[in-house]
Scaffold this motif. Structure first.
Motif, PDB file in Angstrom:
ATOM      1  N   ALA A 142      16.967   5.804   7.317  1.00 20.29           N
ATOM      2  CA  ALA A 142      16.221   7.053   7.159  1.00 20.29           C
ATOM      3  C   ALA A 142      15.368   7.363   8.386  1.00 20.29           C
ATOM      4  O   ALA A 142      14.658   8.368   8.415  1.00 20.29           O
ATOM      5  CB  ALA A 142      15.341   6.988   5.920  1.00 20.29           C
ATOM      6  N   GLY A 143      15.401   6.488   9.389  1.00 22.13           N
ATOM      7  CA  GLY A 143      14.652   6.714  10.623  1.00 22.13           C
ATOM      8  C   GLY A 143      13.216   6.243  10.574  1.00 22.13           C
ATOM      9  O   GLY A 143      12.385   6.684  11.369  1.00 22.13           O
ATOM     10  N   ILE A 144      12.902   5.333   9.678  1.00 23.91           N
ATOM     11  CA  ILE A 144      11.541   4.811   9.540  1.00 23.91           C
ATOM     12  C   ILE A 144      11.462   3.451  10.221  1.00 23.91           C
ATOM     13  O   ILE A 144      12.191   2.531   9.880  1.00 23.91           O
ATOM     14  CB  ILE A 144      11.161   4.688   8.052  1.00 23.91           C
ATOM     15  N   GLU A 145      10.581   3.340  11.207  1.00 22.22           N
ATOM     16  CA  GLU A 145      10.435   2.102  11.973  1.00 22.22           C
ATOM     17  C   GLU A 145       9.227   1.283  11.521  1.00 22.22           C
ATOM     18  O   GLU A 145       9.299   0.071  11.436  1.00 22.22           O
ATOM     19  CB  GLU A 145      10.294   2.418  13.470  1.00 22.22           C
ATOM     20  N   SER A 146       8.099   1.966  11.273  1.00 30.44           N
ATOM     21  CA  SER A 146       6.885   1.252  10.894  1.00 30.44           C
ATOM     22  C   SER A 146       6.295   1.855   9.632  1.00 30.44           C
ATOM     23  O   SER A 146       6.402   3.054   9.380  1.00 30.44           O
ATOM     24  CB  SER A 146       5.861   1.295  12.028  1.00 30.44           C
ATOM     25  N   VAL A 147       5.666   1.008   8.822  1.00 34.85           N
ATOM     26  CA  VAL A 147       5.079   1.404   7.545  1.00 34.85           C
ATOM     27  C   VAL A 147       3.704   0.775   7.381  1.00 34.85           C
ATOM     28  O   VAL A 147       3.345  -0.143   8.121  1.00 34.85           O
ATOM     29  CB  VAL A 147       5.974   0.979   6.355  1.00 34.85           C
ATOM     30  N   VAL A 148       2.968   1.281   6.414  1.00 35.79           N
ATOM     31  CA  VAL A 148       1.696   0.689   5.999  1.00 35.79           C
ATOM     32  C   VAL A 148       1.983  -0.048   4.699  1.00 35.79           C
ATOM     33  O   VAL A 148       2.573   0.520   3.783  1.00 35.79           O
ATOM     34  CB  VAL A 148       0.630   1.783   5.771  1.00 35.79           C
ATOM     35  N   PHE A 149       1.584  -1.300   4.598  1.00 40.39           N
ATOM     36  CA  PHE A 149       1.918  -2.119   3.434  1.00 40.39           C
ATOM     37  C   PHE A 149       0.880  -1.946   2.340  1.00 40.39           C
ATOM     38  O   PHE A 149      -0.317  -2.096   2.563  1.00 40.39           O
ATOM     39  CB  PHE A 149       2.026  -3.593   3.840  1.00 40.39           C
ATOM     40  N   ASP A 150       1.346  -1.603   1.134  1.00 41.27           N
ATOM     41  CA  ASP A 150       0.491  -1.442  -0.038  1.00 41.27           C
ATOM     42  C   ASP A 150       0.958  -2.443  -1.088  1.00 41.27           C
ATOM     43  O   ASP A 150       2.012  -2.285  -1.679  1.00 41.27           O
ATOM     44  CB  ASP A 150       0.610  -0.009  -0.562  1.00 41.27           C
ATOM     45  N   GLY A 156      -0.152   6.780   3.464  1.00 36.24           N
ATOM     46  CA  GLY A 156       1.064   6.953   4.231  1.00 36.24           C
ATOM     47  C   GLY A 156       1.169   8.343   4.812  1.00 36.24           C
ATOM     48  O   GLY A 156       0.821   9.330   4.167  1.00 36.24           O
ATOM     49  N   THR A 157       1.650   8.435   6.043  1.00 32.76           N
ATOM     50  CA  THR A 157       1.891   9.724   6.688  1.00 32.76           C
ATOM     51  C   THR A 157       3.374   9.826   7.008  1.00 32.76           C
ATOM     52  O   THR A 157       4.135   8.889   6.772  1.00 32.76           O
ATOM     53  CB  THR A 157       1.082   9.829   7.995  1.00 32.76           C
ATOM     54  N   SER A 158       3.782  10.954   7.556  1.00 34.41           N
ATOM     55  CA  SER A 158       5.193  11.091   7.908  1.00 34.41           C
ATOM     56  C   SER A 158       5.544  10.167   9.066  1.00 34.41           C
ATOM     57  O   SER A 158       6.673   9.678   9.156  1.00 34.41           O
ATOM     58  CB  SER A 158       5.517  12.533   8.259  1.00 34.41           C
ATOM     59  N   ALA A 159       4.598   9.905   9.964  1.00 34.12           N
ATOM     60  CA  ALA A 159       4.843   8.990  11.082  1.00 34.12           C
ATOM     61  C   ALA A 159       4.860   7.543  10.620  1.00 34.12           C
ATOM     62  O   ALA A 159       5.629   6.730  11.135  1.00 34.12           O
ATOM     63  CB  ALA A 159       3.773   9.188  12.154  1.00 34.12           C
ATOM     64  N   ARG A 160       3.993   7.224   9.663  1.00 35.08           N
ATOM     65  CA  ARG A 160       3.879   5.853   9.160  1.00 35.08           C
ATOM     66  C   ARG A 160       3.699   5.873   7.653  1.00 35.08           C
ATOM     67  O   ARG A 160       2.582   5.842   7.141  1.00 35.08           O
ATOM     68  CB  ARG A 160       2.687   5.180   9.816  1.00 35.08           C
ATOM     69  N   PRO A 161       4.812   5.923   6.901  1.00 30.50           N
ATOM     70  CA  PRO A 161       4.705   5.998   5.446  1.00 30.50           C
ATOM     71  C   PRO A 161       4.217   4.697   4.822  1.00 30.50           C
ATOM     72  O   PRO A 161       4.156   3.660   5.474  1.00 30.50           O
ATOM     73  CB  PRO A 161       6.124   6.325   4.994  1.00 30.50           C
ATOM     74  N   ARG A 162       3.883   4.775   3.555  1.00 25.45           N
ATOM     75  CA  ARG A 162       3.337   3.634   2.807  1.00 25.45           C
ATOM     76  C   ARG A 162       4.460   2.906   2.079  1.00 25.45           C
ATOM     77  O   ARG A 162       5.241   3.514   1.361  1.00 25.45           O
ATOM     78  CB  ARG A 162       2.295   4.162   1.820  1.00 25.45           C
ATOM     79  N   LEU A 163       4.553   1.587   2.262  1.00 24.57           N
ATOM     80  CA  LEU A 163       5.513   0.743   1.539  1.00 24.57           C
ATOM     81  C   LEU A 163       4.779   0.168   0.337  1.00 24.57           C
ATOM     82  O   LEU A 163       3.939  -0.724   0.469  1.00 24.57           O
ATOM     83  CB  LEU A 163       6.035  -0.378   2.434  1.00 24.57           C
ATOM     84  N   CYS A 164       5.058   0.697  -0.846  1.00 23.75           N
ATOM     85  CA  CYS A 164       4.357   0.322  -2.071  1.00 23.75           C
ATOM     86  C   CYS A 164       5.207  -0.641  -2.892  1.00 23.75           C
ATOM     87  O   CYS A 164       6.354  -0.346  -3.208  1.00 23.75           O
ATOM     88  CB  CYS A 164       4.044   1.571  -2.876  1.00 23.75           C
ATOM     89  N   VAL A 165       4.641  -1.778  -3.248  1.00 23.05           N
ATOM     90  CA  VAL A 165       5.333  -2.805  -4.024  1.00 23.05           C
ATOM     91  C   VAL A 165       4.774  -2.811  -5.437  1.00 23.05           C
ATOM     92  O   VAL A 165       3.566  -2.901  -5.628  1.00 23.05           O
ATOM     93  CB  VAL A 165       5.122  -4.202  -3.387  1.00 23.05           C
ATOM     94  N   ASN A 166       5.653  -2.702  -6.416  1.00 19.61           N
ATOM     95  CA  ASN A 166       5.255  -2.804  -7.813  1.00 19.61           C
ATOM     96  C   ASN A 166       6.012  -3.978  -8.421  1.00 19.61           C
ATOM     97  O   ASN A 166       7.239  -3.965  -8.463  1.00 19.61           O
ATOM     98  CB  ASN A 166       5.558  -1.510  -8.569  1.00 19.61           C
ATOM     99  N   LYS A 167       5.288  -4.984  -8.860  1.00 22.55           N
ATOM    100  CA  LYS A 167       5.894  -6.211  -9.369  1.00 22.55           C
ATOM    101  C   LYS A 167       5.533  -6.385 -10.833  1.00 22.55           C
ATOM    102  O   LYS A 167       4.374  -6.277 -11.214  1.00 22.55           O
ATOM    103  CB  LYS A 167       5.364  -7.391  -8.553  1.00 22.55           C
ATOM    104  N   THR A 168       6.559  -6.634 -11.645  1.00 22.41           N
ATOM    105  CA  THR A 168       6.325  -7.002 -13.032  1.00 22.41           C
ATOM    106  C   THR A 168       6.863  -8.424 -13.203  1.00 22.41           C
ATOM    107  O   THR A 168       7.366  -9.018 -12.259  1.00 22.41           O
ATOM    108  CB  THR A 168       7.034  -6.045 -14.008  1.00 22.41           C
ATOM    109  N   LEU A 169       6.774  -8.944 -14.390  1.00 13.44           N
ATOM    110  CA  LEU A 169       7.287 -10.293 -14.609  1.00 13.44           C
ATOM    111  C   LEU A 169       8.814 -10.339 -14.525  1.00 13.44           C
ATOM    112  O   LEU A 169       9.390 -11.359 -14.176  1.00 13.44           O
ATOM    113  CB  LEU A 169       6.826 -10.817 -15.970  1.00 13.44           C
ATOM    114  N   LYS A 170       9.469  -9.227 -14.854  1.00  8.60           N
ATOM    115  CA  LYS A 170      10.931  -9.205 -14.884  1.00  8.60           C
ATOM    116  C   LYS A 170      11.568  -8.517 -13.682  1.00  8.60           C
ATOM    117  O   LYS A 170      12.704  -8.829 -13.335  1.00  8.60           O
ATOM    118  CB  LYS A 170      11.422  -8.508 -16.154  1.00  8.60           C
ATOM    119  N   HIS A 171      10.892  -7.562 -13.060  1.00  2.62           N
ATOM    120  CA  HIS A 171      11.517  -6.758 -12.017  1.00  2.62           C
ATOM    121  C   HIS A 171      10.576  -6.498 -10.850  1.00  2.62           C
ATOM    122  O   HIS A 171       9.363  -6.665 -10.958  1.00  2.62           O
ATOM    123  CB  HIS A 171      11.991  -5.414 -12.578  1.00  2.62           C
ATOM    124  N   ILE A 172      11.175  -6.034  -9.738  1.00  2.00           N
ATOM    125  CA  ILE A 172      10.435  -5.651  -8.543  1.00  2.00           C
ATOM    126  C   ILE A 172      10.895  -4.246  -8.148  1.00  2.00           C
ATOM    127  O   ILE A 172      12.090  -3.972  -8.097  1.00  2.00           O
ATOM    128  CB  ILE A 172      10.704  -6.624  -7.380  1.00  2.00           C
TER     129      ILE A 172
END
Length: 122
Positions: free
Chosen positions: A90-98, A23-39
């Motif tokens: 926050a002014g974020i339009e596009s992200v990189v999906f992780d 992720g960069t400031s122009a295109r930050p990283r959207l990080c998903v952490n999934k457990t059995l109980k929570h996201i």
């Protein structure tokens, strides 16, 4: 030779993914952490090493919107919508999906589609 656990295999996939996704400031990283109980979802600028926006099913304002289990597809849809709203604010339009080494299926797919519908590009 010892057999690898599912956690070790996921971590290995995640490291392989992180070599390509950053992720960069122009295109930050959207990080998903999934457990059995929570996201948990974070929008991260890896260059500055800063978390810009984060949402979790543990937050009380998000938990009240969820119908059903907090690790379910319904919860993922709510989390995806909320993260898109907060990122837009926050002014974020596009992200990189992780996807964090987890298969793009079920909860992760539902979250990604909800974030796209909320206006995020990835």
């Amino acid at each position: 030779m010892s057999k690898k656990t599912s956690v070790q295999l996921r971590q290995r996939r995640h490291l392989r993914l992180r070599q390509k996704v950053s992720g960069t400031s122009a295109r930050p990283r959207l990080c998903v952490n999934k457990t059995l109980k929570h996201i948990h979802v974070q929008v991260i600028d890896d260059v500055a090493r800063v978390t810009l926006v984060s949402v979790s099913t543990l937050q009380s304002d998000v938990a009240t919107q969820i119908e059903g289990g907090k690790g379910s597809k319904a919860a993922a849809r709510v989390i995806g919508t909320v993260i898109a709203e907060k990122a837009k604010a926050a002014g974020i339009e596009s992200v990189v999906f992780d996807r964090n080494g987890v298969a793009y299926h079920g909860v992760v797919q539902e979250l990604a589609e909800a974030a796209r519908e909320g206006g995020l590009e990835f």
